[in-house]
Each structure stands twice: as C-alpha cells, then as structure tokens.
Design an enzyme around this catalytic site. Structure first.
Site, PDB file in Angstrom:
ATOM      1  N   ARG A 177      76.804  58.034  37.806  1.00 37.67           N
ATOM      2  CA  ARG A 177      77.097  56.832  38.585  1.00 37.67           C
ATOM      3  C   ARG A 177      77.056  55.566  37.727  1.00 37.67           C
ATOM      4  NH1 ARG A 177      78.302  60.763  40.442  1.00 37.67           N
ATOM      5  NH2 ARG A 177      77.791  61.670  42.470  1.00 37.67           N
ATOM      6  N   SER A 227      76.847  58.582  50.446  1.00 41.93           N
ATOM      7  CA  SER A 227      75.453  58.711  49.994  1.00 41.93           C
ATOM      8  C   SER A 227      74.899  57.329  49.678  1.00 41.93           C
ATOM      9  CB  SER A 227      75.377  59.598  48.750  1.00 41.93           C
ATOM     10  OG  SER A 227      75.793  60.912  49.043  1.00 41.93           O
ATOM     11  N   GLU A 297      73.110  53.694  45.675  1.00 44.30           N
ATOM     12  CA  GLU A 297      74.418  54.020  45.104  1.00 44.30           C
ATOM     13  C   GLU A 297      75.472  53.063  45.642  1.00 44.30           C
ATOM     14  OE1 GLU A 297      77.391  57.869  45.205  1.00 44.30           O
ATOM     15  OE2 GLU A 297      75.267  58.192  44.804  1.00 44.30           O
TER      16      GLU A 297
END
EC number: 1.3.1.98
Length: 304
Positions: A177, A227, A297
């Site tokens: 990420r 998420s 995230e």
C-alpha cells in the site's frame, strides 16, 4: 466573487475545461457517500488539461487534489479548500500484444474485462477492486494474493515540477500500500501493464471464483471505502478488530461491518465525523488489547 470563483473562470477561459463545478458536495463523488463541498471540482478529458491545471494551481498557489472514482477516499464534513481534479474521463484503454495501456481513470474492472476478452492472464485478482488505475497504482492495490506490482511495467506521471516523466516498475518502489508516486505526490496519467497469454475459460473461472468469494465475505450492499485499515505485519486487521469485540460497533450510522470487521460501512446517513470517531475507537481498542497500531488504508482529506 471569492478567489475560487475567480479561479474557476480562469480555468474555463484559459484551459477550455467545460466540466467545472463550484461548491460541489463530495458525498456525491465518493463510495462512502459522505463529505462536505469542495471549492472547485473539475473533470478534465485529456492529459494536457491535467498538466495545465496542475501548473496553474501551482502558479496561483491554489491547493489541489487528485481523485479517481472516490472508492478509497474519506472527505471530512467541512469539505475541501481548493481544487479537486477528478480523472474519470481519462478512460482510454488499448491492447498491444501482451500489454494493456490505460489512462488513469479506467476502472480495474474494465481492465479485467479487457484482459479476459484478449485472453490475457494476471489481472484476475483485481476484478472486484472498485478503484481506478491511478489510485490502484499509487497505493499498489492488491487482493487474493495478487497486487499491482506483479503486473505493472511503467507509469507516465506528472512530477512536482509539472514535467511528464515515465517511471519503470523499480522506480515506482512499490510496497504494501505504498509507492514512490504516493511518497512524492506525483499524478498518474497513463499506465502500462504486462500480462501473459492464458486460456480464456480458465481466466473466466478465476474471475467468477473471486467475485463469488468477495460477494460472500464483503458488505457490498453498503457504502464504504473497502478495507478501512492496512494489514499489520503478521496479523489481520479484521481478526484484531473482531477479537476486540468490535464487530457491529456503531457511531451514528457508521458501523464496523457485521459481515467483515475490516470494513467500516455507512448504513445510510453517517457523517464523516461518525466514521472518523469509529475509526479512532477501533484503533484505541486494538492498541489496548494487542499493543498493535492500526493505520488507515482509506485516504482522509478535508476540514472538520
């Protein structure tokens, strides 16, 4: 006339961009369905318009932000001061042999479909990721043991000077990420993916299997940003949250999903403040119980 209205006139006159909105509610442009107004939202159709907008914002000292389809974006209730550049109309896609070349506004679903139609394998993992290419590459999106770093070859970006440069995979420094694109604040214009020839039936079966698993396990019937938290090393965020007794925990209409604890959902009328408060509750409880920090995230921007 405030400075943003004046700037919007300049954008229309100088850059020939028709799709410009003033004080546009961001809840209309994000999958979370929350967020206050942005001063200016514009939707360019061409690379050169994006480059010119970025240069003009820098020249006039106007803050600017980049978004795709808003699937990983949480805008605060006070909205955004400055310009939001929405790239969804940069949606051209072409196939050259084993390569798929796509502008940054193309959805991952459309790339998966294009790959299937051309018997190209390697992109099946992304068939259910709701984002567009620009954000997916910037965050090195992934699912089901696949990620963007496995299939990307290069990206054409606007760097901080306003110059267009091409980064190869190594230069993108793709990690979990993260990427050099995110770190440096670059804007993606175009991406080249390098896939492999495959069997169309096998590709279709893989896509159908992943879609079924996603539908079974994720709360797709509610507004969310996917998420909410990054995976802590050696752990799963959803398990830590569930083991902390937080499944179903709510603040207003924001809720830790009862179907998948890694998702915070909007059950209808949540505010950004509700969601942010719930995020803090989850982070605090997991830290107290397991001495592990959860990091979001989802990208959070705007004013309270």
């Amino acid at each position: 006339m405030n400075k943003f209205e004046d700037f919007a006139i300049k954008l229309r006159e100088i850059l020939d961009i028709e799709d410009i909105k003033i004080d546009e509610p961001m809840k209309e442009h994000t999958s979370f369905k929350v967020g206050g107004p942005v001063d200016i939202l514009l939707t360019p159709k061409h690379f050169n318009q994006v480059v010119d907008v970025v240069k003009l914002c820098k020249k006039e000292n106007i803050p600017y932000y980049i978004m795709g389809n808003g699937s990983n974006l949480l805008v605060k209730d006070g909205g955004i001061r400055g310009v939001m550049i929405k790239l969804v109309k940069l949606n051209k896609i072409q196939v050259k042999g084993n390569k798929i070349i796509t502008e940054s506004g193309v959805s991952l679903k459309d790339i998966s479909t294009t790959a299937l139609e051309n018997c190209l394998t390697g992109f099946e993992f992304a068939c259910g990721i709701p984002g567009s290419v620009g954000g997916a590459v910037t965050m090195n999106a992934g699912a089901y043991n696949g990620e963007i770093s496995n299939v990307i070859e290069s990206a054409k970006v606007i760097c901080n000077s306003g110059e267009i440069i091409v980064l190869n995979r190594e230069e993108m420094e793709l990690g979990y990420r993260m990427s050099s694109i995110l770190k440096n604040g670059y804007t993606i214009l175009e991406v080249t993916f390098n896939l492999e020839k495959g069997n169309k039936e096998n590709i279709m079966n893989r896509i159908e299997d992943l879609s079924r698993r996603r539908n079974e396990k994720q709360p797709l019937e509610y507004a969310s940003a996917g998420s909410t938290f990054k995976r802590p090393q050696g752990h799963f965020a959803a398990k830590l949250i569930e083991d902390s007794g937080l499944k179903g925990e709510s603040v207003g209409d924001a809720q830790v999903s009862e179907k998948h604890s890694g998702f915070i959902i909007n059950k209808g009328n949540a505010t950004a403040k509700d969601i942010l408060t719930l995020i803090s509750i989850v982070q605090d409880r997991v830290r107290q119980n397991f001495d592990i920090d959860l990091y979001t995230e989802v990208r959070i921007i705007g004013e309270d």
